[in-house]
Motif scaffolding. Structure first.
Motif, PDB file in Angstrom:
ATOM      1  N   HIS A 183     -12.713  -4.876  -0.156  1.00 29.97           N
ATOM      2  CA  HIS A 183     -11.489  -4.162   0.213  1.00 29.97           C
ATOM      3  C   HIS A 183     -11.745  -2.651   0.298  1.00 29.97           C
ATOM      4  O   HIS A 183     -11.271  -1.985   1.232  1.00 29.97           O
ATOM      5  N   LEU A 184     -12.475  -2.110  -0.672  1.00 28.47           N
ATOM      6  CA  LEU A 184     -12.785  -0.679  -0.646  1.00 28.47           C
ATOM      7  C   LEU A 184     -13.631  -0.325   0.567  1.00 28.47           C
ATOM      8  O   LEU A 184     -13.372   0.680   1.244  1.00 28.47           O
ATOM      9  N   GLY A 185     -14.639  -1.145   0.855  1.00 28.21           N
ATOM     10  CA  GLY A 185     -15.506  -0.865   2.001  1.00 28.21           C
ATOM     11  C   GLY A 185     -14.755  -0.890   3.318  1.00 28.21           C
ATOM     12  O   GLY A 185     -14.989  -0.039   4.194  1.00 28.21           O
ATOM     13  N   ALA A 186     -13.829  -1.846   3.469  1.00 29.19           N
ATOM     14  CA  ALA A 186     -13.054  -1.921   4.703  1.00 29.19           C
ATOM     15  C   ALA A 186     -12.184  -0.683   4.884  1.00 29.19           C
ATOM     16  O   ALA A 186     -12.121  -0.099   5.983  1.00 29.19           O
ATOM     17  N   SER A 187     -11.538  -0.249   3.823  1.00 27.55           N
ATOM     18  CA  SER A 187     -10.665   0.923   3.925  1.00 27.55           C
ATOM     19  C   SER A 187     -11.454   2.196   4.167  1.00 27.55           C
ATOM     20  O   SER A 187     -11.074   3.032   5.004  1.00 27.55           O
ATOM     21  N   VAL A 188     -12.560   2.364   3.444  1.00 23.07           N
ATOM     22  CA  VAL A 188     -13.368   3.577   3.612  1.00 23.07           C
ATOM     23  C   VAL A 188     -13.938   3.651   5.028  1.00 23.07           C
ATOM     24  O   VAL A 188     -13.945   4.716   5.656  1.00 23.07           O
ATOM     25  N   GLU A 212      -3.216  -0.490   7.757  1.00 16.24           N
ATOM     26  CA  GLU A 212      -3.590  -1.796   7.222  1.00 16.24           C
ATOM     27  C   GLU A 212      -2.385  -2.711   7.037  1.00 16.24           C
ATOM     28  O   GLU A 212      -2.539  -3.838   6.556  1.00 16.24           O
ATOM     29  N   LEU A 213      -1.226  -2.239   7.403  1.00 16.43           N
ATOM     30  CA  LEU A 213      -0.074  -3.135   7.495  1.00 16.43           C
ATOM     31  C   LEU A 213      -0.065  -3.899   8.816  1.00 16.43           C
ATOM     32  O   LEU A 213       0.762  -4.789   9.010  1.00 16.43           O
ATOM     33  N   ILE A 214      -1.005  -3.541   9.734  1.00 18.05           N
ATOM     34  CA  ILE A 214      -1.083  -4.201  11.030  1.00 18.05           C
ATOM     35  C   ILE A 214      -1.969  -5.443  10.891  1.00 18.05           C
ATOM     36  O   ILE A 214      -3.142  -5.445  11.215  1.00 18.05           O
ATOM     37  N   ALA A 215      -1.398  -6.502  10.357  1.00 20.25           N
ATOM     38  CA  ALA A 215      -2.080  -7.801  10.279  1.00 20.25           C
ATOM     39  C   ALA A 215      -3.473  -7.691   9.687  1.00 20.25           C
ATOM     40  O   ALA A 215      -4.420  -8.303  10.168  1.00 20.25           O
ATOM     41  N   ALA A 216      -3.638  -6.905   8.620  1.00 23.47           N
ATOM     42  CA  ALA A 216      -4.941  -6.765   7.976  1.00 23.47           C
ATOM     43  C   ALA A 216      -5.125  -7.867   6.939  1.00 23.47           C
ATOM     44  O   ALA A 216      -4.170  -8.316   6.298  1.00 23.47           O
ATOM     45  N   PRO A 250      -6.447  -0.824  16.794  1.00 17.91           N
ATOM     46  CA  PRO A 250      -5.204  -0.110  16.501  1.00 17.91           C
ATOM     47  C   PRO A 250      -5.215   0.574  15.137  1.00 17.91           C
ATOM     48  O   PRO A 250      -4.596   1.622  14.972  1.00 17.91           O
ATOM     49  N   LYS A 251      -5.923   0.009  14.173  1.00 13.29           N
ATOM     50  CA  LYS A 251      -5.995   0.616  12.843  1.00 13.29           C
ATOM     51  C   LYS A 251      -6.744   1.946  12.896  1.00 13.29           C
ATOM     52  O   LYS A 251      -6.277   2.966  12.366  1.00 13.29           O
TER      53      LYS A 251
END
Length: 288
Positions: A86-91, A225-229, A151-152
């Motif tokens: 999760h951290l890697g995806a966000s970073v 990340e509210l877009i269907a993540a 889109p993200k």
């Protein structure tokens, strides 16, 4: 000669230079703000300890404000591998969007700062687009780009673009007129005027815009990340809200605060190194 010897004797000086072994002026002064910096680092931990005590004493409701120990246990239970994903995806999304948005902002902002015609053409549109909230972009980005990564990253780039673009334009417009006149007197070319006067003089404000854009990139990441993540801190935040787990929600908020602080600290270190030539009040250590 006698008068000269008498003068030297009275002043306590001789004709020999000071040796390198003599200390005095060669010693660096101690940092007067060191204690305050340590206190600033300790303040969040003191705050968490107070919250822990208030929850344990039932002053604060635990189902609304979980104890920091419960938050830490929740993050521990997620597992290192899962939390790292999760951290890697966000970073990755934050830095991809920030790189894209800030690069475009630097180019467009420089064009607007150097050309009054370009500034007059683009400024009204950017002023209007800047006022659009982050969530208002979500439907149109979903319509145009689907629900994949595009889109993200685009939404994060939009969040980083406007503060950087604004700081570049303001930084170039705010250069001292006397510096420009000095360059004109020395018959500098347009390129030399930009590289030797305009760019260095506007760099402090540009770095301020870059740091602001990076902080906004973290904020827009949650909306992105509210877009269907299915991965990322925004997804964990939404999951904690839907399942009624305030410990997970507060845990994600603390992780966002920590990551934002670390990224801003790294960027500030880069700024200090790049702009080490500055002779500003804050840099010189004058503090009250």
């Amino acid at each position: 000669m006698a008068a000269t010897e008498e003068t030297l004797a009275l002043t306590g000086r001789d004709s020999q230079p000071l040796s390198a072994s003599e200390p005095a002026s060669s010693e660096r002064p101690s940092d007067p703000l060191r204690a305050w910096r340590y206190a600033g680092l300790a303040l969040p931990f003191v705050f968490l300890a107070v919250i822990e005590a208030l929850v344990r004493a039932s002053v604060l409701p635990g189902h609304l404000v979980p104890a920091p120990s419960s938050i830490a246990q929740t993050l521990w239970d997620l597992g290192g591998a899962r939390l790292a994903r999760h951290l890697g995806a966000s970073v990755a999304r934050v830095y991809a969007g920030f790189a894209l948005g800030s690069a475009l902002a630097l180019l467009i902002g420089a064009a607007m700062g150097l050309s009054r015609r370009v500034d007059a053409l683009l400024d009204p549109a950017f002023q209007a687009l800047r006022a659009i909230p982050s969530l208002a972009w979500v439907p149109i980005l979903l319509l145009w780009m689907g629900i994949d990564e595009a889109p993200k990253i685009t939404l994060i780039a939009i969040g980083a673009f406007f503060p950087v673009q604004l700081s570049v334009v303001a930084g170039i417009h705010g250069v001292d007129r006397k510096l420009i006149e000095f360059g004109e007197l020395n018959r500098l070319t347009h390129r030399a005027m930009f590289t030797r006067i305009l760019r260095p003089a506007s760099m402090p404000q540009i770095f301020t815009g870059l740091r602001t854009g990076l902080s906004l990139a973290w904020m827009f990441m949650v909306a992105a990340e509210l877009i269907a993540a299915t991965r990322g801190l925004g997804y964990l935040l939404s999951d904690g809200r839907e399942t009624g787990r305030p410990d997970l929600v507060f845990g994600v908020i603390l992780l966002l605060a920590l990551l934002g602080k670390l990224s801003d600290g790294a960027f500030k270190a880069i700024e200090t190194r790049v702009l080490s030539w500055r002779d500003a009040r804050h840099i010189s250590g004058d503090a009250q």
